[in-house]
Design a protein around this motif. Structure first.
Motif, PDB file in Angstrom:
ATOM      1  N   ASP A  69       0.917  -1.198  -0.073  1.00  0.00           N
ATOM      2  CA  ASP A  69      -0.141  -0.014  -0.026  1.00  0.00           C
ATOM      3  C   ASP A  69       0.815   1.288   0.115  1.00  0.00           C
ATOM      4  N   ARG A  70       1.753   1.160   0.862  1.00  0.00           N
ATOM      5  CA  ARG A  70       2.727   2.350   0.858  1.00  0.00           C
ATOM      6  C   ARG A  70       3.658   2.574  -0.423  1.00  0.00           C
ATOM      7  N   LEU A  71       3.989   1.398  -1.210  1.00  0.00           N
ATOM      8  CA  LEU A  71       4.677   1.659  -2.181  1.00  0.00           C
ATOM      9  C   LEU A  71       3.762   2.187  -3.291  1.00  0.00           C
ATOM     10  N   TYR A  72       2.533   1.822  -3.485  1.00  0.00           N
ATOM     11  CA  TYR A  72       1.813   2.191  -4.441  1.00  0.00           C
ATOM     12  C   TYR A  72       1.364   3.682  -4.134  1.00  0.00           C
ATOM     13  N   ALA A  73       1.420   3.949  -2.968  1.00  0.00           N
ATOM     14  CA  ALA A  73       0.869   5.449  -2.591  1.00  0.00           C
ATOM     15  C   ALA A  73       2.182   6.372  -2.971  1.00  0.00           C
ATOM     16  N   SER A  74       3.303   5.766  -2.842  1.00  0.00           N
ATOM     17  CA  SER A  74       4.583   6.646  -2.758  1.00  0.00           C
ATOM     18  C   SER A  74       4.516   6.917  -4.148  1.00  0.00           C
ATOM     19  N   SER A  75       4.281   5.995  -5.234  1.00  0.00           N
ATOM     20  CA  SER A  75       4.349   6.497  -6.655  1.00  0.00           C
ATOM     21  C   SER A  75       3.381   7.761  -7.252  1.00  0.00           C
ATOM     22  N   THR A  76       2.149   7.830  -6.199  1.00  0.00           N
ATOM     23  CA  THR A  76       1.681   9.142  -6.638  1.00  0.00           C
ATOM     24  C   THR A  76       2.378  10.316  -6.539  1.00  0.00           C
ATOM     25  N   GLY A  77       3.275  10.510  -5.514  1.00  0.00           N
ATOM     26  CA  GLY A  77       4.096  11.606  -5.222  1.00  0.00           C
ATOM     27  C   GLY A  77       5.431  11.640  -6.101  1.00  0.00           C
ATOM     28  N   GLY A  78       5.780  10.606  -6.929  1.00  0.00           N
ATOM     29  CA  GLY A  78       6.634  10.673  -7.993  1.00  0.00           C
ATOM     30  C   GLY A  78       7.868   9.675  -7.656  1.00  0.00           C
ATOM     31  N   ASP A  79       7.577   8.955  -6.603  1.00  0.00           N
ATOM     32  CA  ASP A  79       8.632   7.572  -6.532  1.00  0.00           C
ATOM     33  C   ASP A  79       8.396   6.744  -7.680  1.00  0.00           C
ATOM     34  N   ARG A  80       9.370   6.442  -8.275  1.00  0.00           N
ATOM     35  CA  ARG A  80       9.438   5.614  -9.523  1.00  0.00           C
ATOM     36  C   ARG A  80       9.717   4.107  -8.906  1.00  0.00           C
ATOM     37  N   ARG A  81       9.963   3.842  -7.779  1.00  0.00           N
ATOM     38  CA  ARG A  81      10.457   2.321  -7.426  1.00  0.00           C
ATOM     39  C   ARG A  81       9.276   1.646  -7.570  1.00  0.00           C
ATOM     40  N   ARG A  82       9.590   0.310  -8.002  1.00  0.00           N
ATOM     41  CA  ARG A  82       8.844  -1.039  -8.110  1.00  0.00           C
ATOM     42  C   ARG A  82       9.352  -2.106  -7.936  1.00  0.00           C
ATOM     43  N   LEU A  83       8.609  -3.201  -7.828  1.00  0.00           N
ATOM     44  CA  LEU A  83       9.409  -4.441  -7.584  1.00  0.00           C
ATOM     45  C   LEU A  83       8.907  -5.511  -8.530  1.00  0.00           C
ATOM     46  N   LEU A  84       9.660  -6.284  -8.921  1.00  0.00           N
ATOM     47  CA  LEU A  84       9.792  -7.569 -10.039  1.00  0.00           C
ATOM     48  C   LEU A  84      10.091  -8.814  -9.540  1.00  0.00           C
ATOM     49  N   LEU A  85       9.286  -9.509  -9.353  1.00  0.00           N
ATOM     50  CA  LEU A  85       9.395 -11.106  -8.878  1.00  0.00           C
ATOM     51  C   LEU A  85       9.557 -11.967 -10.195  1.00  0.00           C
ATOM     52  N   VAL A  86      10.599 -12.424 -10.600  1.00  0.00           N
ATOM     53  CA  VAL A  86      10.910 -13.320 -11.605  1.00  0.00           C
ATOM     54  C   VAL A  86      10.812 -14.755 -11.283  1.00  0.00           C
ATOM     55  N   LEU A  87       9.874 -15.616 -11.656  1.00  0.00           N
ATOM     56  CA  LEU A  87       9.916 -16.997 -11.093  1.00  0.00           C
ATOM     57  C   LEU A  87      10.261 -18.141 -12.349  1.00  0.00           C
ATOM     58  N   GLN A  88      11.368 -18.711 -12.078  1.00  0.00           N
ATOM     59  CA  GLN A  88      11.837 -19.807 -13.253  1.00  0.00           C
ATOM     60  C   GLN A  88      12.105 -21.126 -12.483  1.00  0.00           C
ATOM     61  N   GLY A  89      11.491 -22.162 -13.235  1.00  0.00           N
ATOM     62  CA  GLY A  89      11.553 -23.495 -12.608  1.00  0.00           C
ATOM     63  C   GLY A  89      11.182 -24.560 -13.672  1.00  0.00           C
ATOM     64  N   MET A  90      11.543 -25.988 -13.421  1.00  0.00           N
ATOM     65  CA  MET A  90      10.927 -26.864 -14.261  1.00  0.00           C
ATOM     66  C   MET A  90       9.526 -27.009 -14.113  1.00  0.00           C
ATOM     67  N   ASP A  91       9.040 -27.753 -14.898  1.00  0.00           N
ATOM     68  CA  ASP A  91       7.383 -27.889 -14.751  1.00  0.00           C
ATOM     69  C   ASP A  91       7.041 -28.411 -13.414  1.00  0.00           C
TER      70      ASP A  91
END
Length: 296
Positions: A69-91
């Motif tokens: 919630d704080r990460l999303y709210a901070s973007s409204t004030g110009g904060d460009r930060r975000r998080l990307l979860l990359v998932l890799q693995g066998m079937d």
């Protein structure tokens, strides 16, 4: 007589530091990766047993939701930060299960989920990172990649879909790409879901034995299983070549689903806490607005 102060102070014993899961699961940079040395059924730094793990995961939910919630709210004030979860693995390693059980702890409106399949003709007409760039999270969002740009050095390598010299160049391209993301405010959490050969057989058999899960099975899953050693080598090479300070890889043992979910939830919590997003201050006179509102 008082003792003479010789300037030396007795050090107070320090409390033992709680292990940081990021440190425990992180792939060491600059070292050769041997996936055979990792126990897929282990629970490093985890709760003692399934019941405790489920309870611990549930307890993380309010903290994760508050940070999102704080990460999303901070973007409204110009904060460009975000998080990307990359998932890799066998079937059957649990990419979809992670999206369901871990990402389900977040507000879906602040998440951007993308599952990468075989590239379309349009995607094949562009450089391999083109389709990835189009799926990146926006400022304030949490992005989840179910498979990712690493397919182009995994499947492509195992099935000889591109010349080896071109594949070798892709590792450097990926590192430059991820560095550009980090410089633009993206926190990358790259997770390899480490599943054992035996556990994959068990999970595939469960799908075959349950008609309600036949939609999740494809005969090609057996073809990929026959290439298990080649895939393990390809994953090990990708982890070795592409774990960096700005985008490290984490190996999460995936034989125990409860541990997988707890571990990924904890990794996300540690990264979000490190970001320490804050609610932006209002750009208006609070007292004046309150007084006006009371007059209505």
């Amino acid at each position: 007589m008082a003792k003479k102060d010789d300037g030396k102070r007795k050090r107070e014993p320090r409390e033992p530091r709680e292990p940081v899961l990021c440190d425990v699961l992180r792939v060491p940079a600059g070292e050769r990766v041997d996936l055979g040395s990792y126990d897929a059924s282990a629970t490093p730094a985890g709760p003692t047993g399934k019941a405790a793990g489920l309870a611990a995961s549930a307890a993380l939910a309010p903290r994760l939701a508050a940070l999102q919630d704080r990460l999303y709210a901070s973007s409204t004030g110009g904060d460009r930060r975000r998080l990307l979860l990359v998932l890799q693995g066998m079937d059957t390693s649990g990419k979809g299960g992670t999206v369901k059980h871990v990402i389900g702890l977040f507000n879906p409106s602040g998440c951007r989920i993308h599952a990468f399949k075989a590239p379309t003709p349009e995607e094949r007409s562009h450089p391999f990172l083109w389709r990835v760039m189009r799926a990146l999270p926006l400022p304030g969002e949490i992005g989840i990649f179910d498979r990712s740009h690493y397919e182009d050095v995994l499947v492509a390598r195992v099935r000889d879909l591109a010349p080896r010299p071109r594949l070798d160049l892709r590792y450097d391209e990926i590192n430059r790409f991820e560095k550009s993301l980090a410089d633009d405010g993206v926190t990358l959490v790259k997770v390899f879901l480490h599943l054992s050969y035996e556990e994959q057989r068990s999970r595939l058999l469960e799908r075959l034995d349950n008609p309600d899960k036949h939609w999740k099975f494809h005969p090609a899953d057996i073809d990929d299983r026959l290439l298990w050693p080649a895939y393990q080598d390809a994953y090990a090479l990708a982890l070795e070549r592409c774990t960096t300070d700005h985008a490290p890889w984490y190996v999460v043992p995936a034989d125990r689903k409860w541990y997988r979910n707890w571990a990924i939830s904890t990794l996300l919590l540690e990264h979000l806490e490190a970001l320490a997003p804050a609610y932006p201050p209002g750009d208006f006179d609070v007292a004046q607005c309150r007084a006006r509102l009371l007059e209505t």
